[in-house]
Each structure stands twice: as C-alpha cells, then as structure tokens.
Design a protein around this motif. Structure first.
Motif, PDB file in Angstrom:
ATOM      1  N   LYS A 228      34.725  42.067  22.486  1.00 54.01           N
ATOM      2  CA  LYS A 228      35.383  42.942  23.929  1.00 54.01           C
ATOM      3  C   LYS A 228      35.082  43.145  25.189  1.00 54.01           C
ATOM      4  CE  LYS A 228      39.612  44.188  21.257  1.00 54.01           C
ATOM      5  NZ  LYS A 228      40.255  45.158  21.015  1.00 54.01           N
ATOM      6  N   VAL A 229      33.608  43.642  24.923  1.00 49.50           N
ATOM      7  CA  VAL A 229      32.371  44.028  25.521  1.00 49.50           C
ATOM      8  C   VAL A 229      32.661  43.236  26.607  1.00 49.50           C
ATOM      9  CG1 VAL A 229      30.638  43.369  24.438  1.00 49.50           C
ATOM     10  CG2 VAL A 229      30.645  45.327  26.098  1.00 49.50           C
ATOM     11  N   LEU A 230      31.969  41.952  26.427  1.00 50.86           N
ATOM     12  CA  LEU A 230      32.272  40.361  27.037  1.00 50.86           C
ATOM     13  C   LEU A 230      33.277  40.130  28.020  1.00 50.86           C
ATOM     14  CD1 LEU A 230      31.463  37.249  24.727  1.00 50.86           C
ATOM     15  CD2 LEU A 230      29.948  39.050  25.981  1.00 50.86           C
ATOM     16  N   ASN A 231      34.401  41.326  27.773  1.00 48.51           N
ATOM     17  CA  ASN A 231      35.172  41.331  29.281  1.00 48.51           C
ATOM     18  C   ASN A 231      35.252  42.066  30.213  1.00 48.51           C
ATOM     19  OD1 ASN A 231      37.211  39.040  26.953  1.00 48.51           O
ATOM     20  ND2 ASN A 231      37.924  41.330  26.342  1.00 48.51           N
ATOM     21  N   LEU A 232      34.396  43.129  30.440  1.00 41.27           N
ATOM     22  CA  LEU A 232      34.150  44.032  30.846  1.00 41.27           C
ATOM     23  C   LEU A 232      33.986  42.866  32.060  1.00 41.27           C
ATOM     24  CD1 LEU A 232      32.778  46.118  32.610  1.00 41.27           C
ATOM     25  CD2 LEU A 232      30.112  45.168  32.271  1.00 41.27           C
ATOM     26  N   GLY A 233      35.096  43.654  32.957  1.00 40.40           N
ATOM     27  CA  GLY A 233      35.008  42.550  34.874  1.00 40.40           C
ATOM     28  C   GLY A 233      36.046  41.726  34.977  1.00 40.40           C
ATOM     29  N   HIS A 234      37.078  41.945  34.098  1.00 36.55           N
ATOM     30  CA  HIS A 234      37.299  40.332  33.528  1.00 36.55           C
ATOM     31  C   HIS A 234      38.917  41.231  33.772  1.00 36.55           C
ATOM     32  CE1 HIS A 234      34.326  38.295  32.578  1.00 36.55           C
ATOM     33  NE2 HIS A 234      35.274  37.479  32.935  1.00 36.55           N
ATOM     34  N   THR A 235      39.184  42.602  33.610  1.00 35.67           N
ATOM     35  CA  THR A 235      40.952  42.214  33.690  1.00 35.67           C
ATOM     36  C   THR A 235      41.049  42.769  35.131  1.00 35.67           C
ATOM     37  OG1 THR A 235      40.828  44.057  32.013  1.00 35.67           O
ATOM     38  CG2 THR A 235      42.778  44.624  33.330  1.00 35.67           C
ATOM     39  N   PHE A 236      40.411  43.350  36.044  1.00 35.20           N
ATOM     40  CA  PHE A 236      40.825  43.190  37.464  1.00 35.20           C
ATOM     41  C   PHE A 236      40.261  41.451  37.314  1.00 35.20           C
ATOM     42  CE2 PHE A 236      40.108  47.864  38.483  1.00 35.20           C
ATOM     43  CZ  PHE A 236      41.103  48.044  38.603  1.00 35.20           C
ATOM     44  N   GLY A 237      38.493  41.002  36.914  1.00 31.89           N
ATOM     45  CA  GLY A 237      38.533  40.115  37.459  1.00 31.89           C
ATOM     46  C   GLY A 237      40.072  38.702  37.503  1.00 31.89           C
ATOM     47  N   HIS A 238      40.154  38.741  36.519  1.00 32.37           N
ATOM     48  CA  HIS A 238      41.782  37.875  36.127  1.00 32.37           C
ATOM     49  C   HIS A 238      43.012  38.007  37.243  1.00 32.37           C
ATOM     50  CE1 HIS A 238      40.511  36.868  32.106  1.00 32.37           C
ATOM     51  NE2 HIS A 238      39.495  35.985  32.441  1.00 32.37           N
ATOM     52  N   ALA A 239      42.925  38.915  37.413  1.00 27.19           N
ATOM     53  CA  ALA A 239      44.125  39.334  38.416  1.00 27.19           C
ATOM     54  C   ALA A 239      43.536  38.719  39.426  1.00 27.19           C
ATOM     55  CB  ALA A 239      44.235  41.611  38.539  1.00 27.19           C
ATOM     56  N   PHE A 240      42.351  39.546  39.954  1.00 28.23           N
ATOM     57  CA  PHE A 240      41.965  38.766  41.920  1.00 28.23           C
ATOM     58  C   PHE A 240      42.197  36.878  41.485  1.00 28.23           C
ATOM     59  CE2 PHE A 240      39.132  41.850  42.006  1.00 28.23           C
ATOM     60  CZ  PHE A 240      40.234  43.109  42.771  1.00 28.23           C
ATOM     61  N   GLU A 241      41.063  36.877  40.249  1.00 33.51           N
ATOM     62  CA  GLU A 241      41.946  35.138  40.077  1.00 33.51           C
ATOM     63  C   GLU A 241      43.376  34.914  40.433  1.00 33.51           C
ATOM     64  OE1 GLU A 241      39.855  33.871  37.014  1.00 33.51           O
ATOM     65  OE2 GLU A 241      39.374  31.668  37.151  1.00 33.51           O
ATOM     66  N   THR A 242      43.832  35.078  39.091  1.00 33.80           N
ATOM     67  CA  THR A 242      45.300  34.045  39.733  1.00 33.80           C
ATOM     68  C   THR A 242      46.394  35.089  40.824  1.00 33.80           C
ATOM     69  OG1 THR A 242      45.516  35.555  36.702  1.00 33.80           O
ATOM     70  CG2 THR A 242      47.851  35.461  38.255  1.00 33.80           C
ATOM     71  N   PHE A 243      45.711  35.998  41.086  1.00 30.09           N
ATOM     72  CA  PHE A 243      46.543  36.189  42.516  1.00 30.09           C
ATOM     73  C   PHE A 243      45.887  35.540  43.388  1.00 30.09           C
ATOM     74  CE2 PHE A 243      46.616  38.002  47.075  1.00 30.09           C
ATOM     75  CZ  PHE A 243      47.301  38.803  46.909  1.00 30.09           C
ATOM     76  N   SER A 244      44.421  34.455  43.688  1.00 26.73           N
ATOM     77  CA  SER A 244      43.873  33.488  44.685  1.00 26.73           C
ATOM     78  C   SER A 244      44.601  31.916  44.189  1.00 26.73           C
ATOM     79  CB  SER A 244      42.785  33.748  44.325  1.00 26.73           C
ATOM     80  OG  SER A 244      42.784  32.394  43.170  1.00 26.73           O
ATOM     81  N   TYR A 245      45.249  31.910  43.478  1.00 24.36           N
ATOM     82  CA  TYR A 245      45.586  30.875  42.993  1.00 24.36           C
ATOM     83  C   TYR A 245      47.217  30.829  43.003  1.00 24.36           C
ATOM     84  CZ  TYR A 245      42.263  28.476  40.641  1.00 24.36           C
ATOM     85  OH  TYR A 245      40.662  27.720  40.147  1.00 24.36           O
ATOM     86  N   ARG A 246      47.639  31.964  43.191  1.00 20.94           N
ATOM     87  CA  ARG A 246      49.421  32.159  43.103  1.00 20.94           C
ATOM     88  C   ARG A 246      49.797  31.871  44.608  1.00 20.94           C
ATOM     89  NH1 ARG A 246      52.726  36.749  40.944  1.00 20.94           N
ATOM     90  NH2 ARG A 246      52.653  36.164  38.500  1.00 20.94           N
ATOM     91  N   PHE A 247      48.151  32.660  45.514  1.00 21.56           N
ATOM     92  CA  PHE A 247      48.432  32.602  47.241  1.00 21.56           C
ATOM     93  C   PHE A 247      48.154  31.301  47.573  1.00 21.56           C
ATOM     94  CE2 PHE A 247      50.634  36.393  45.489  1.00 21.56           C
ATOM     95  CZ  PHE A 247      50.905  36.719  46.121  1.00 21.56           C
TER      96      PHE A 247
END
Ligand code: GLY
Length: 350
Positions: A228-247
């Motif tokens: 799970k350490v490899l998920n560092l940055g990816h909780t906010f990161g995935h939200a930004f990425e999905t947000f960017s696609y959604r809009f």
C-alpha cells in the motif's frame, strides 16, 4: 508467484533473444497497440526467434483497455492455436501491459507473458509487480488479477520518442518511489533536470526506481499490507485525475500523482510532522515542471466525494499512505473531511 527482476537493457534485440530463448515454447503472440506497432515493433520484428510469431494489434488509448479488446485477443489466441505453453509478449505502455497481462493470466488458466515497456510511466510502474487488469463500467482497473510476468524488459531508448509531458508523467512515480525509500534516492531524483533530460542519467534512476518497486512487491505481492506504500499520492491524485476527466480537461496520470503527492505530504506534515524542507522542495519541483491543477473551493465536495469512492478504501474511511519522513511510511491512515479540506486550502494557497 515467483519474483521477476526487470532487465534494463541497452540492446533490446539481445534482451528479447535471451528472454524468449529461455522459454520452452516457440509459439509466440506479440501484443501491440497501433503506435507501438509502428514505432517499436520494427526494432525487434526481424529477430529470428520472432519470425513465426503472431502479431495482435489493438487501438491505443486507455478507453480501449476494456472487455471488448480482451475478447478480441482471447478470440485471436483461440483461433490461432495458442496453448498452455504459448508465450505472450506485451509491447507497449501501461495500457498494453495491463490488458496483455490480464489476457495471458486468464487464457487457459494462464500462459506465460513478458512485458516490454515502451513508456517511462509503464516502465517504472505498470510493467512490474504483476497487477494486470482492465477498466469496467467506468471504473479503472476494476477487473484483474495479480500475476507476475515471466520477465520485464526496459529499453530506455524507447523513451527518447516520448514528449516531455510523458517523461514528466512517468518521473512523478519515480519521485514517489524515492520518497518512500530513502533520502539518498530523493536527493538524486529531486535534482534531476526535467527541462533538458539526460537519458543516461535517467537510465540509472529508472533502474533504482524499479528496484524500489520490486523491493516492495517482493514483501507483499498482493497488496495486503506494505505494498500500500505505493499508493502514496494516489488518493488525492486519483481524485484530481477523475475530476479532470469528468470536466473534460484530462491530465496525464503522473501529473495528478505529483499534485496528489504535494497534498499527501502536507497531510503527512499535519499528522506526522513530515519535514517542511522536503515539502517545500516538492512544491518547487511541482511548480517548475508540472504546473498546478486548477480548481476552487466550490469543487471541494466533488473532490471529497471522489475520494470516498476510491477502491483503496476498506471501510467508510478514506485510506491514505503517509510519511513521517522520507523513507518512513505509515500505511492505513485516514483523515477527516475537515483535514482533507484543510489540505485543499493549503494546495490553493500555493
Ligand atoms: N501501482 C502501484 C502498484 O503496483 O502497487
């Protein structure tokens, strides 16, 4: 699941010859997308060991990492005599290695596969570690299995054909690896010039970055704990990425990871006293090479909502990997809505 070690090669032909030569079957299926068919396959296509190989090509783009493409590849394998001993070679970026790995892992309950990563992002992340899968019903990597490739070949000359944005996108995952690993690695990575890329230096950094990933995966191949350490940055990161696609203003994965790292290191600072000097350095790197993701406080609720749907969450809580210091990670951390909004306030203040 046995542990593979990625091979960083300077001679791709020799590396393929070696990897394929070691395999008991001569029945080979090469998967490419339409880009790697044109730009990468010609570099290996004339190898004697690949003369009889079947070539399967799918359209490029993450939107094609879906069940229809899987069916198309399964069908090709079935109709062209693939058997349990056949070998698949996935030649491409993360999209090709993810879907190719998934097809190989499920066809006749699993055939061997080799990943040849042609992008920096794929090389330092998707190609190694045995996560295979496809998108389904709008969710990324919703269907898949853990199954390590027989070999991973990295030929850094492929990266010379990438544009600077794709180099920076891949490099964000290398920054993440350095942060979870050591100050020495961070020092090397954080001083790398992402304006004028030196490919010889990049090659050595890629090598250590992949070793960090393999060091993690070896301890926990199926992400029960330390992976799970490899998920560092990816909780906010995935939200930004999905947000960017959604809009409708899509961003590259690594850019979203970089912004996610900035947020999660600030959260690490709030909760575990992560040193400010590294946070400042990361902020400077982000601003210099990645720019900042633009949103405003009216978007907080949407971003928060996206985080609550992250598949890394194991309960109602949003799951984070945080750092007390470089190399000193804390998995399975959570944060309240107020704390998450405080982080977003911090981000907007930069
Ligand atoms: N991309 C993170 C992992 O392979 O676990």
């Amino acid at each position: 699941m046995s542990q593979q070690v990625a091979i960083i090669c300077t001679d791709i032909k020799e590396a393929v010859l070696r990897a394929v030569g070691n395999h008991p079957s001569s029945d080979i299926f090469i998967l490419t997308d339409d880009n790697t068919l044109n730009f990468c396959y010609p570099l290996i296509g004339d190898l004697s060991c690949l003369k009889e190989a079947h070539l399967i090509t799918i359209p490029s783009g993450d939107e094609n990492k879906n069940i229809d493409s899987v069916v198309k590849i399964w069908r090709y394998l079935s109709e062209n005599g693939a058997n349990r001993k056949s070998l698949m070679i996935n030649l491409g970026g993360g999209m090709v290695t993810d879907i190719g790995g998934f097809v190989a892992s499920t066809f006749k309950r699993g055939i061997d596969y080799i990943n040849i990563s042609t992008t920096l992002l794929g090389a330092v992340d998707a190609a190694s570690g045995g996560k295979t899968g496809i998108n389904f019903l709008g969710y990324k990597n919703e269907i898949g299995v853990f199954n390590l490739p027989r070999a991973v070949l990295i030929y850094t000359d492929f990266f010379k054909t990438l544009d600077i944005e794709n180099i920076r996108s891949g490099f964000a995952e290398m920054i993440k690896h350095a942060l979870i690993y050591s100050k020495e690695e961070w020092q090397k990575v954080s001083t790398f010039d992402l304006e004028k890329v030196n490919f010889d230096v990049l090659r050595t950094l890629v090598e250590s970055s992949i070793h960090i990933k393999e060091w993690v995966v070896k301890q926990d191949p199926t992400e029960q704990n330390v992976r799970k350490v490899l998920n560092l940055g990816h909780t906010f990161g995935h939200a930004f990425e999905t947000f960017s696609y959604r809009f409708n203003r899509p961003v590259l994965h690594g850019y979203a990871v970089m912004w996610g790292l900035l947020c999660e290191l600030y959260l690490s600072h709030m909760k575990f006293g992560f040193p400010q000097e590294y946070l400042l350095k990361l902020k400077n790197l982000t601003k210099a090479y990645y720019g900042m993701f633009s949103f405003n406080c009216k978007d907080y609720e949407v971003l928060y909502e996206l985080m609550t749907h992250d598949k890394k969450n194991e309960s109602e809580d949003i799951n984070f990997t945080l750092l007390s210091d470089i190399g000193d990670f804390q998995i399975n951390q959570t944060a309240s809505k107020e704390e998450i909004f405080e982080v977003l306030d911090f981000y907007l203040s930069l």
